[in-house]
Design a protein around this motif. Structure first.
Motif, PDB file in Angstrom:
ATOM      1  N   TYR A 289     -20.882  53.341   3.243  1.00  0.00           N
ATOM      2  CA  TYR A 289     -22.485  53.351   3.456  1.00  0.00           C
ATOM      3  C   TYR A 289     -23.128  52.114   4.697  1.00  0.00           C
ATOM      4  N   ASN A 290     -23.647  52.279   5.892  1.00  0.00           N
ATOM      5  CA  ASN A 290     -23.998  51.734   7.024  1.00  0.00           C
ATOM      6  C   ASN A 290     -25.361  51.651   6.529  1.00  0.00           C
ATOM      7  N   PRO A 291     -25.888  50.018   5.780  1.00  0.00           N
ATOM      8  CA  PRO A 291     -27.063  50.059   5.762  1.00  0.00           C
ATOM      9  C   PRO A 291     -27.745  50.137   7.169  1.00  0.00           C
ATOM     10  N   ARG A 292     -27.718  50.093   8.360  1.00  0.00           N
ATOM     11  CA  ARG A 292     -28.745  50.484   9.279  1.00  0.00           C
ATOM     12  C   ARG A 292     -28.494  51.362   9.634  1.00  0.00           C
ATOM     13  N   ASP A 293     -28.045  52.782   9.328  1.00  0.00           N
ATOM     14  CA  ASP A 293     -28.433  53.887   9.371  1.00  0.00           C
ATOM     15  C   ASP A 293     -29.432  54.261   9.652  1.00  0.00           C
ATOM     16  N   PHE A 294     -30.673  53.523   9.341  1.00  0.00           N
ATOM     17  CA  PHE A 294     -32.139  54.111   9.049  1.00  0.00           C
ATOM     18  C   PHE A 294     -32.403  53.771  10.075  1.00  0.00           C
ATOM     19  N   ALA A 295     -31.924  53.071  11.426  1.00  0.00           N
ATOM     20  CA  ALA A 295     -32.579  52.820  12.511  1.00  0.00           C
ATOM     21  C   ALA A 295     -32.019  53.253  14.078  1.00  0.00           C
ATOM     22  N   HIS A 296     -30.868  54.444  12.868  1.00  0.00           N
ATOM     23  CA  HIS A 296     -30.301  55.320  13.865  1.00  0.00           C
ATOM     24  C   HIS A 296     -31.600  56.652  14.995  1.00  0.00           C
TER      25      HIS A 296
ATOM     26  N   LEU B 213     -34.909  58.368   3.511  1.00  0.00           N
ATOM     27  CA  LEU B 213     -33.345  58.678   2.483  1.00  0.00           C
ATOM     28  C   LEU B 213     -32.791  57.440   2.654  1.00  0.00           C
ATOM     29  N   TYR B 214     -32.831  56.901   4.129  1.00  0.00           N
ATOM     30  CA  TYR B 214     -31.971  55.872   4.408  1.00  0.00           C
ATOM     31  C   TYR B 214     -32.413  55.206   3.983  1.00  0.00           C
ATOM     32  N   VAL B 215     -33.629  54.310   4.518  1.00  0.00           N
ATOM     33  CA  VAL B 215     -34.391  53.212   4.547  1.00  0.00           C
ATOM     34  C   VAL B 215     -34.512  53.147   2.773  1.00  0.00           C
ATOM     35  N   PHE B 216     -34.432  54.067   1.919  1.00  0.00           N
ATOM     36  CA  PHE B 216     -34.517  53.531   0.457  1.00  0.00           C
ATOM     37  C   PHE B 216     -33.627  53.455  -0.432  1.00  0.00           C
ATOM     38  N   CYS B 217     -31.859  53.822   0.529  1.00  0.00           N
ATOM     39  CA  CYS B 217     -30.336  53.632   0.303  1.00  0.00           C
ATOM     40  C   CYS B 217     -30.170  52.006   0.757  1.00  0.00           C
ATOM     41  N   SER B 218     -31.407  51.997   1.957  1.00  0.00           N
ATOM     42  CA  SER B 218     -30.849  50.592   2.654  1.00  0.00           C
ATOM     43  C   SER B 218     -31.247  49.858   1.923  1.00  0.00           C
ATOM     44  N   PHE B 219     -33.014  49.530   1.983  1.00  0.00           N
ATOM     45  CA  PHE B 219     -32.962  48.525   0.386  1.00  0.00           C
ATOM     46  C   PHE B 219     -32.182  48.279  -0.758  1.00  0.00           C
ATOM     47  N   MET B 220     -31.401  49.024  -1.125  1.00  0.00           N
ATOM     48  CA  MET B 220     -30.656  49.235  -2.639  1.00  0.00           C
ATOM     49  C   MET B 220     -29.774  48.575  -2.518  1.00  0.00           C
ATOM     50  N   VAL B 221     -29.006  49.085  -1.411  1.00  0.00           N
ATOM     51  CA  VAL B 221     -27.559  47.824  -0.279  1.00  0.00           C
ATOM     52  C   VAL B 221     -28.560  46.475  -0.104  1.00  0.00           C
TER      53      VAL B 221
END
Length: 348
Positions: free
Chosen positions: A303-310, A320-328
């Motif tokens: 998983y790439n934590p920068r996917d929320f800015a894709h 969903l990506y923002v939540f996962c990136s915050f967790m990472v």
């Protein structure tokens, strides 16, 4: 074949621009000169000869006038036209993916193409296809060059190009806020553990099955807070020393948990509140380790934590990506600052 005069070339450029702008506006179309009205009636070779005198901006405008020119003047056709004429340098401010010319003239050069090829990319196309993942920690992946001969970097937070540091100003503020939040929560957790351990220690005086784990957790809590502060103020990476200490503190708490569980099972009608406290501390520590393990597992799975800015993702997926990136980032915040230092030095 006779070449066009300067006045005729300018007339064609103005006509193409007027035709393209009229298709995207609500106002009536501007009457076009006869030279453009009759352009499509000319032999195809003559039309191509006329188009060869245009610059890339006007060819893109010509593509917007009809499907014939749009289907012919593809990326490969434009690239071949300007390459054969030795005018590749005119393409450096046009994206070879989407054929857009940004007003700022800031495009990123594609490293996978040769220096004599058309390799300019707009920020959106570059972010979609060439932005490095967080798993690629080489310095070469984060150094980029723009079409206007400026040099920049890839933002470590969002993955978009930046001209100055290794992150945008706003992304740097998010970096600092995440680190500050992590340090405050880690310090608060260790401080509360010290208070709870001291309370249990004095309550179970004489019961060494509980007192010894409480004493160990009480003193080591201050050691962990000290190590966390050393990391936060960038005095050294204390994670390899701090994590084993925290694991040891959790394992040392097991005898006290066993005693508290037995006490709760034997005194169901009048349970001791401190027994609940002992079990709660152990469950809370195990839950924190589970969250850290989940964050590490997400990274291992790619998983790439920068996917929320894709660009181009839906709002639901972005949340969903923002939540996962915050967790990472919560799980890897303990090494993120030192990762930045290593990238600047050119090491992994």
């Amino acid at each position: 074949m006779s070449t066009l005069s300067i006045d005729e070339s300018e007339l064609i450029r103005a006509s193409i621009s007027a035709c393209a702008s009229s298709q995207h506006s609500q106002t009536p179309a501007i009457p076009l000169p006869a030279v453009l009205v009759c352009l499509t009636t000319l032999p195809w070779e003559l039309q191509l000869e006329i188009a060869s005198h245009l610059d890339v901006r006007n060819i893109i405008l010509l593509r917007q006038t009809c499907h014939l020119y749009r289907d012919y003047f593809t990326v490969d056709a434009i690239d071949k036209l300007f390459t054969n004429q030795g005018r590749v340098d005119e393409l450096r401010f046009c994206c070879y993916k989407c054929l857009t010319i940004p007003a700022s003239r800031d495009l990123v050069l594609d490293k996978t193409r040769g220096p004599n090829q058309w390799r300019s990319l707009c920020f959106i196309c570059w972010r979609i296809d060439h932005s490095p993942s967080i798993h690629d920690a080489t310095r070469e992946a984060y150094d980029i060059q723009f079409s206007n001969n400026r040099h920049g970097h890839v933002c470590l937070w969002c993955g978009w190009p930046t001209f100055f540091n290794y992150y945008h100003v706003r992304c740097g503020d998010i970096f600092d806020a995440t680190d500050n939040f992590w340090w405050c929560m880690a310090s608060l957790r260790c401080t509360m553990l010290a208070v709870v351990s001291g309370t249990i220690w004095f309550h179970y005086t004489g019961n060494y099955q509980v007192v010894i784990p409480a004493m160990l957790n009480f003193f080591t809590s201050f050691v962990v807070v000290f190590l966390v502060s050393l990391y936060y103020f960038r005095w050294g990476c204390t994670t390899p020393l701090r994590v084993p200490i925290e694991v040891m503190m959790t394992l040392a708490w097991i005898p006290a948990v066993v005693y508290a569980a037995q006490d709760l099972a034997n005194n169901k009608e009048n349970p001791d509140q401190y027994s609940y406290l002992v079990c709660t501390v152990f469950v809370a520590r195990c839950f924190i380790y589970f969250l850290n393990l989940l964050c590490e597992a997400m990274l291992v799975l790619g998983y790439n934590p920068r996917d929320f800015a894709h660009p181009g993702i839906s709002e639901r997926r972005k949340l969903l990506y923002v939540f996962c990136s915050f967790m990472v980032y919560w799980g890897v915040a303990r090494y993120r600052r030192f990762r930045l230092k290593k990238i600047k030095r050119g090491t992994v």
